[in-house]
Write a protein that holds these residues in place. Structure first.
Motif, mmCIF file in Angstrom:
data_model
loop_
_atom_site.group_PDB
_atom_site.id
_atom_site.type_symbol
_atom_site.label_atom_id
_atom_site.label_comp_id
_atom_site.label_asym_id
_atom_site.label_seq_id
_atom_site.Cartn_x
_atom_site.Cartn_y
_atom_site.Cartn_z
ATOM 1 N N ASN A 211 0.827 -1.212 0.000
ATOM 2 C CA ASN A 211 0.000 0.000 0.000
ATOM 3 C C ASN A 211 0.858 1.257 0.000
ATOM 4 O O ASN A 211 0.594 2.210 -0.752
ATOM 5 N N ALA A 212 1.866 1.283 0.854
ATOM 6 C CA ALA A 212 2.705 2.479 0.956
ATOM 7 C C ALA A 212 3.403 2.782 -0.363
ATOM 8 O O ALA A 212 3.429 3.932 -0.812
ATOM 9 N N ALA A 213 3.959 1.758 -1.008
ATOM 10 C CA ALA A 213 4.705 1.978 -2.244
ATOM 11 C C ALA A 213 3.787 2.382 -3.395
ATOM 12 O O ALA A 213 4.022 3.390 -4.076
ATOM 13 N N SER A 214 2.734 1.614 -3.627
ATOM 14 C CA SER A 214 1.872 1.868 -4.790
ATOM 15 C C SER A 214 1.068 3.149 -4.635
ATOM 16 O O SER A 214 0.949 3.940 -5.587
ATOM 17 N N SER B 210 -9.080 -17.643 -8.515
ATOM 18 C CA SER B 210 -9.170 -19.100 -8.609
ATOM 19 C C SER B 210 -8.532 -19.601 -9.904
ATOM 20 O O SER B 210 -7.861 -20.639 -9.924
ATOM 21 N N GLU B 211 -8.741 -18.846 -10.992
ATOM 22 C CA GLU B 211 -8.110 -19.214 -12.259
ATOM 23 C C GLU B 211 -6.593 -19.112 -12.173
ATOM 24 O O GLU B 211 -5.871 -19.880 -12.813
ATOM 25 N N PHE B 212 -6.110 -18.171 -11.378
ATOM 26 C CA PHE B 212 -4.662 -18.029 -11.193
ATOM 27 C C PHE B 212 -4.093 -19.080 -10.243
ATOM 28 O O PHE B 212 -2.864 -19.223 -10.152
ATOM 29 N N GLY B 213 -4.957 -19.790 -9.514
ATOM 30 C CA GLY B 213 -4.490 -20.768 -8.539
ATOM 31 C C GLY B 213 -4.003 -20.147 -7.250
ATOM 32 O O GLY B 213 -3.153 -20.717 -6.560
ATOM 33 N N TRP B 214 -4.558 -18.969 -6.920
ATOM 34 C CA TRP B 214 -4.102 -18.236 -5.738
ATOM 35 C C TRP B 214 -4.927 -18.518 -4.494
ATOM 36 O O TRP B 214 -4.559 -18.044 -3.409
ATOM 37 N N ILE B 215 -6.041 -19.234 -4.623
ATOM 38 C CA ILE B 215 -6.890 -19.484 -3.456
ATOM 39 C C ILE B 215 -6.120 -20.323 -2.441
ATOM 40 O O ILE B 215 -5.372 -21.226 -2.795
ATOM 41 N N ASP B 216 -6.311 -20.010 -1.173
ATOM 42 C CA ASP B 216 -5.626 -20.657 -0.050
ATOM 43 C C ASP B 216 -4.158 -20.257 0.018
ATOM 44 O O ASP B 216 -3.326 -21.001 0.554
ATOM 45 N N THR B 217 -3.840 -19.094 -0.539
ATOM 46 C CA THR B 217 -2.510 -18.496 -0.402
ATOM 47 C C THR B 217 -2.700 -17.027 -0.039
ATOM 48 O O THR B 217 -3.782 -16.460 -0.254
ATOM 49 N N PRO B 218 -1.669 -16.369 0.474
ATOM 50 C CA PRO B 218 -1.807 -14.935 0.808
ATOM 51 C C PRO B 218 -1.843 -14.019 -0.413
ATOM 52 O O PRO B 218 -2.102 -12.817 -0.273
ATOM 53 N N LEU B 219 -1.598 -14.547 -1.602
ATOM 54 C CA LEU B 219 -1.466 -13.700 -2.794
ATOM 55 C C LEU B 219 -2.699 -12.833 -3.083
ATOM 56 O O LEU B 219 -2.542 -11.651 -3.427
ATOM 57 N N PRO B 220 -3.944 -13.345 -2.984
ATOM 58 C CA PRO B 220 -5.092 -12.471 -3.259
ATOM 59 C C PRO B 220 -5.225 -11.309 -2.281
ATOM 60 O O PRO B 220 -5.883 -10.310 -2.598
ATOM 61 N N ILE C 25 -2.510 -9.721 -0.931
ATOM 62 C CA ILE C 25 -1.313 -8.869 -0.979
ATOM 63 C C ILE C 25 -1.094 -8.248 -2.359
ATOM 64 O O ILE C 25 -0.974 -7.018 -2.484
ATOM 65 N N LEU C 26 -1.054 -9.088 -3.413
ATOM 66 C CA LEU C 26 -0.670 -8.591 -4.734
ATOM 67 C C LEU C 26 -1.579 -7.487 -5.274
ATOM 68 O O LEU C 26 -1.082 -6.545 -5.911
ATOM 69 N N PRO C 27 -2.919 -7.547 -5.075
ATOM 70 C CA PRO C 27 -3.738 -6.431 -5.577
ATOM 71 C C PRO C 27 -3.370 -5.080 -4.972
ATOM 72 O O PRO C 27 -3.575 -4.038 -5.611
ATOM 73 N N LYS C 28 -2.804 -5.078 -3.771
ATOM 74 C CA LYS C 28 -2.416 -3.813 -3.144
ATOM 75 C C LYS C 28 -1.277 -3.138 -3.906
ATOM 76 O O LYS C 28 -1.092 -1.919 -3.796
ATOM 77 N N LEU C 29 -0.516 -3.913 -4.687
ATOM 78 C CA LEU C 29 0.557 -3.329 -5.479
ATOM 79 C C LEU C 29 0.029 -2.501 -6.641
ATOM 80 O O LEU C 29 0.800 -1.781 -7.291
ATOM 81 N N LEU C 30 -1.270 -2.596 -6.913
ATOM 82 C CA LEU C 30 -1.884 -1.847 -8.007
ATOM 83 C C LEU C 30 -2.605 -0.602 -7.506
ATOM 84 O O LEU C 30 -3.445 -0.044 -8.218
ATOM 85 N N ALA C 31 -2.311 -0.169 -6.284
ATOM 86 C CA ALA C 31 -2.895 1.049 -5.705
ATOM 87 C C ALA C 31 -4.420 0.977 -5.707
ATOM 88 O O ALA C 31 -5.107 1.843 -6.248
ATOM 89 N N THR C 32 -4.948 -0.074 -5.097
ATOM 90 C CA THR C 32 -6.393 -0.268 -5.061
ATOM 91 C C THR C 32 -7.075 0.437 -3.896
ATOM 92 O O THR C 32 -8.301 0.426 -3.820
ATOM 93 N N GLU C 33 -6.295 1.046 -2.994
ATOM 94 C CA GLU C 33 -6.874 1.711 -1.824
ATOM 95 C C GLU C 33 -7.012 3.205 -2.107
ATOM 96 O O GLU C 33 -6.071 3.988 -1.899
ATOM 97 N N ALA C 34 -8.188 3.617 -2.590
ATOM 98 C CA ALA C 34 -8.402 5.016 -2.978
ATOM 99 C C ALA C 34 -8.289 5.962 -1.790
ATOM 100 O O ALA C 34 -7.876 7.117 -1.948
ATOM 101 N N PHE C 35 -8.648 5.496 -0.603
ATOM 102 C CA PHE C 35 -8.578 6.356 0.578
ATOM 103 C C PHE C 35 -7.153 6.825 0.837
ATOM 104 O O PHE C 35 -6.905 8.005 1.104
#
Length: 277
Positions: free
Chosen positions: A84-87, A130-140, A142-152
């Motif tokens: 979050n801080a970086a993106s 699920s298509e990426f095979g990320w379910i049951d991992t921390p990736l869903p 963490i990784l979306p936060k690298l795309l600056a998804t937190e508008a606040f």
């Protein structure tokens, strides 16, 4: 008379403080009560200290220590803070200090996403991850936060950067700095209060998140602390309330310590007044 008003003000503040802290004190006291005393003793403090609630709660889940859940939460929370801080910082710099076509429209669109409930995105996001095979991992988580998804947080940083005098950018340009070096050597050091504020709220919100982590982490070994606390309630509705409250108290410690370490920067980050005089 002024001294009387001062004492009245102090007593009123202490009363408000007692009301605000009562739930926390109750949880702390009840975590040391036996299961029968929790329901029978209405007092905040236990008649007999039951320290075994902490050891029982720590090893309550067969085959999985509660240390595993704390580790999962810590990894996800710290990674989210960094992402979050970086993106958000880079995105806010573009909106606040650079001039490009469609900047105002993109910024308005970004602000409009604050009106969109996050729950409506769960289904399409789940299908995608699920298509990426990320379910049951921390990736869903963490990784979306690298795309600056937190508008606040982007809005918070934009407001802060707008308070930094533009003369500093002009001076950096005269010294031969391009926008990247201006960001690194001028804007980034001055944006520390906004970064600290983003880190504090990102950590607290991620650590306390229940719904999203429940959706993407279906297996017990990958649970985080908020989801693991649900395991103290069995299928019949019976609750191991003593150990559950003990683990709830321990779950508050990382948030408290993180906030305590950075709280002096919090007011600076929210008060987007730019530089001190």
């Amino acid at each position: 008379m002024a001294r009387v008003r001062g004492w009245v003000r102090v007593l009123a503040l202490l009363g408000v403080l007692a009301i605000v802290l009562y739930p926390l004190i109750w949880v702390l006291g009840s975590s040391l009560k036996s299961p029968t005393e929790v329901t029978s003793n209405l007092s905040v403090w236990p008649e007999e200290l039951t320290w075994s609630n902490y050891s029982d709660g720590w090893s309550y889940i067969p085959g999985v220590s509660f240390a595993r859940f704390f580790g999962n939460s810590l990894v996800i929370s710290l990674a989210t803070v960094l992402a979050n801080a970086a993106s958000c910082l880079v995105t806010a710099y573009a909106f606040a200090r650079l001039r490009f076509w469609g900047r105002k429209g993109y910024f308005a669109l970004m602000i409009a996403t604050l009106l969109l409930p996050g729950h409506v995105l769960i289904v399409p996001q789940y299908v995608l991850f699920s298509e990426f095979g990320w379910i049951d991992t921390p990736l869903p988580l963490i990784l979306p936060k690298l795309l600056a998804t937190e508008a606040f947080f982007i809005f918070l940083m934009v407001q802060f950067m707008r308070g930094i005098p533009r003369e500093l950018d002009d001076a950096a340009k005269i010294d031969g700095c391009d926008p990247y070096r201006t960001f690194w050597h001028v804007i980034l050091p001055l944006s520390r209060p906004a970064l600290i504020t983003t880190a504090i709220f990102s950590f607290i919100w991620t650590w306390n998140d229940f719904f999203t982590q429940l959706v993407y982490l279906p297996s017990v070994p990958s649970y985080t602390v908020p989801v693991a606390l649900r395991l103290f309630i069995d299928s019949s509705g019976q609750t191991s309330i003593g150990p559950m409250l003990a683990m709830s108290v321990l779950s508050l410690l990382p948030v408290f310590l993180f906030f305590l370490g950075f709280q002096r920067f919090l007011v600076q980050g929210i008060n987007t007044s730019g530089l001190k005089g």
